[in-house]
Design a protein around this motif. Structure first.
Motif, PDB file in Angstrom:
ATOM      1  N   ASN A   1     -30.780  34.256 -18.485  1.00 13.72           N
ATOM      2  CA  ASN A   1     -30.974  33.740 -19.848  1.00 13.72           C
ATOM      3  C   ASN A   1     -29.861  34.237 -20.785  1.00 13.72           C
ATOM      4  N   MET A   2     -29.525  35.521 -20.672  1.00 11.32           N
ATOM      5  CA  MET A   2     -28.490  36.087 -21.552  1.00 11.32           C
ATOM      6  C   MET A   2     -27.113  35.513 -21.223  1.00 11.32           C
TER       7      MET A   2
ATOM      8  N   GLY B   1     -27.052  31.973 -22.442  1.00 11.19           N
ATOM      9  CA  GLY B   1     -27.028  32.008 -23.910  1.00 11.19           C
ATOM     10  C   GLY B   1     -25.630  32.319 -24.423  1.00 11.19           C
TER      11      GLY B   1
ATOM     12  N   LYS C   1     -23.051  29.840 -26.462  1.00  8.97           N
ATOM     13  CA  LYS C   1     -22.405  30.247 -27.721  1.00  8.97           C
ATOM     14  C   LYS C   1     -20.900  29.982 -27.637  1.00  8.97           C
TER      15      LYS C   1
ATOM     16  N   LEU D   1     -20.158  26.187 -27.689  1.00  2.00           N
ATOM     17  CA  LEU D   1     -20.269  25.590 -29.035  1.00  2.00           C
ATOM     18  C   LEU D   1     -18.987  25.851 -29.832  1.00  2.00           C
TER      19      LEU D   1
ATOM     20  N   ASP E   1     -38.418  36.291 -29.836  1.00  2.00           N
ATOM     21  CA  ASP E   1     -37.472  35.577 -28.963  1.00  2.00           C
ATOM     22  C   ASP E   1     -37.445  34.110 -29.397  1.00  2.00           C
TER      23      ASP E   1
ATOM     24  N   THR F   1     -36.332  31.197 -26.926  1.00  2.00           N
ATOM     25  CA  THR F   1     -36.696  30.324 -25.804  1.00  2.00           C
ATOM     26  C   THR F   1     -37.928  30.877 -25.086  1.00  2.00           C
TER      27      THR F   1
ATOM     28  N   ALA G   1     -31.169  35.614 -26.799  1.00  3.06           N
ATOM     29  CA  ALA G   1     -29.873  35.417 -26.132  1.00  3.06           C
ATOM     30  C   ALA G   1     -29.163  34.190 -26.675  1.00  3.06           C
ATOM     31  N   MET G   2     -29.886  33.357 -27.423  1.00  5.29           N
ATOM     32  CA  MET G   2     -29.322  32.102 -27.937  1.00  5.29           C
ATOM     33  C   MET G   2     -28.549  32.364 -29.230  1.00  5.29           C
ATOM     34  N   GLY G   3     -27.348  32.923 -29.087  1.00  5.93           N
ATOM     35  CA  GLY G   3     -26.597  33.356 -30.266  1.00  5.93           C
ATOM     36  C   GLY G   3     -25.687  32.314 -30.876  1.00  5.93           C
ATOM     37  N   GLN G   4     -25.861  31.021 -30.497  1.00  4.84           N
ATOM     38  CA  GLN G   4     -25.012  29.982 -31.095  1.00  4.84           C
ATOM     39  C   GLN G   4     -25.272  29.927 -32.591  1.00  4.84           C
ATOM     40  N   SER G   5     -24.217  29.615 -33.355  1.00  4.84           N
ATOM     41  CA  SER G   5     -24.338  29.623 -34.814  1.00  4.84           C
ATOM     42  C   SER G   5     -25.443  28.681 -35.298  1.00  4.84           C
ATOM     43  N   ASN G   6     -25.630  27.534 -34.608  1.00  6.88           N
ATOM     44  CA  ASN G   6     -26.667  26.595 -35.062  1.00  6.88           C
ATOM     45  C   ASN G   6     -28.079  27.160 -34.855  1.00  6.88           C
ATOM     46  N   LYS G   7     -28.263  27.965 -33.808  1.00  9.96           N
ATOM     47  CA  LYS G   7     -29.586  28.578 -33.562  1.00  9.96           C
ATOM     48  C   LYS G   7     -29.862  29.685 -34.590  1.00  9.96           C
TER      49      LYS G   7
ATOM     50  N   LYS H   1     -29.090  39.163 -27.906  1.00 15.80           N
ATOM     51  CA  LYS H   1     -29.202  39.949 -26.682  1.00 15.80           C
ATOM     52  C   LYS H   1     -27.866  39.954 -25.959  1.00 15.80           C
ATOM     53  N   PRO H   2     -27.554  41.002 -25.158  1.00 14.08           N
ATOM     54  CA  PRO H   2     -28.408  42.120 -24.808  1.00 14.08           C
ATOM     55  C   PRO H   2     -28.714  43.034 -26.003  1.00 14.08           C
TER      56      PRO H   2
END
Lengths: 156, 119
Positions: free
Chosen positions: A95-96, A99, A103, A106, B53, B55, B82-88, B103-104
């Motif tokens: 998952n990390m 993720g 990122k 994008l 979290d 997801t 873990a979803m570090g995209q700017s849109n999230k 995350k981590p």
């Protein structure tokens, strides 16, 4: 498109693995299988990708590495047997990595969504679609990463 | 009386790690595995802070933030994903989360953020 995408997953894995475990991974191989790839997986974490491209991301590792990973994540508590906790640690690593790759994707113009990973144990995995297989090694053993594209038209 | 933290994550290894970390600093911790469970537990546990979290099965973390804020507009929710995209990140903050930790998770960083909102 394909090399840019694959590279983000490779960079994500090496970066996240080092951050989580303090152990460095070395990439030993990267191969493209246009008709899919079959691999026997002791433990595989698998998630789906949608958005800029459709596919799957898989992390494949053996039992000793999964136990080591779990022990490190649990602040050094010895982990000697497979359990839900081990599956959870492998799933979370997957998952990390995905993720972090999302990122990075994008940032170069590919907007992707990922699902939460599932775990498969002791299975013969057949991707049956164009796939990039990257192999890595570290002091704990070997690790494989597979990026499967749903459609061959996405590979350029 | 010790402050209460609700830890929401579908990964048991993350819940356990955060629980041990927070309990070692004398926080009272309750866990939830899904967004839906988090909303239900929020009503009875009434935590001082939630780590969330994104997801997760059933209800995702951003929807859970919105639902919790309907119950308590002053809820303090820190995203840990873990979803570090700017849109999230933007979506989580727009939904009402206080901040976002990618995350981590590093214990020192998590503790410093938690303390900022609890003290």
């Amino acid at each position: 498109m394909d090399s840019k995408i694959v590279n983000q997953f490779i960079k994500a894995l090496t970066s996240i693995f080092a951050q989580v475990t303090n152990v460095s991974l070395t990439k030993t191989d990267l191969e493209y299988f246009p008709d899919g790839h079959k691999v026997s997986a002791k433990i595989a974490a698998i998630l789906s990708i949608a958005g800029a491209f459709k596919g799957q991301f898989m992390l494949i590792l053996n039992e000793p590495m999964a136990l080591q990973l779990t022990s490190v994540v649990m602040a050094g508590v010895p982990v000697n047997n497979s359990s839900d906790l081990v599956d959870s640690a492998v799933r979370e690593l997957c998952n990390m990595v995905a993720g972090e790759a999302s990122k990075r994707l994008l940032e170069i113009g590919f907007n992707c969504d990922i699902t939460f990973p599932s775990i498969a144990r002791g299975k013969q995995i057949d991707t049956a679609s164009p796939s990039f297989v990257s192999k890595f090694e570290c002091e704990w053993g070997e690790l494989q990463q597979i990026l499967k594209f749903e459609h061959v038209s996405q590979i350029k | 009386m010790s402050k209460k933290i609700l830890v929401v994550d579908d990964a048991s290894v993350v819940r356990l790690t955060l629980k041990h970390l927070f309990e070692s600093y004398h926080y009272n911790v309750l866990e939830a595995e899904t967004g839906e469970e988090a909303v239900e537990k929020y009503k009875t546990f009434k935590p001082d802070l939630v780590t969330m979290d994104i997801t997760m099965p059933d209800m995702d973390g951003i929807t859970a933030v919105i639902e919790i804020l309907k119950i308590d507009a002053k809820a303090k929710i820190v995203m840990c994903s873990a979803m570090g995209q700017s849109n999230k990140v933007k979506a989580a903050i727009t939904a009402g989360a206080k901040t976002f930790i990618v995350k981590p998770l590093h214990p020192e960083r998590v503790l410093s953020v938690i303390k900022k909102y609890l003290d």
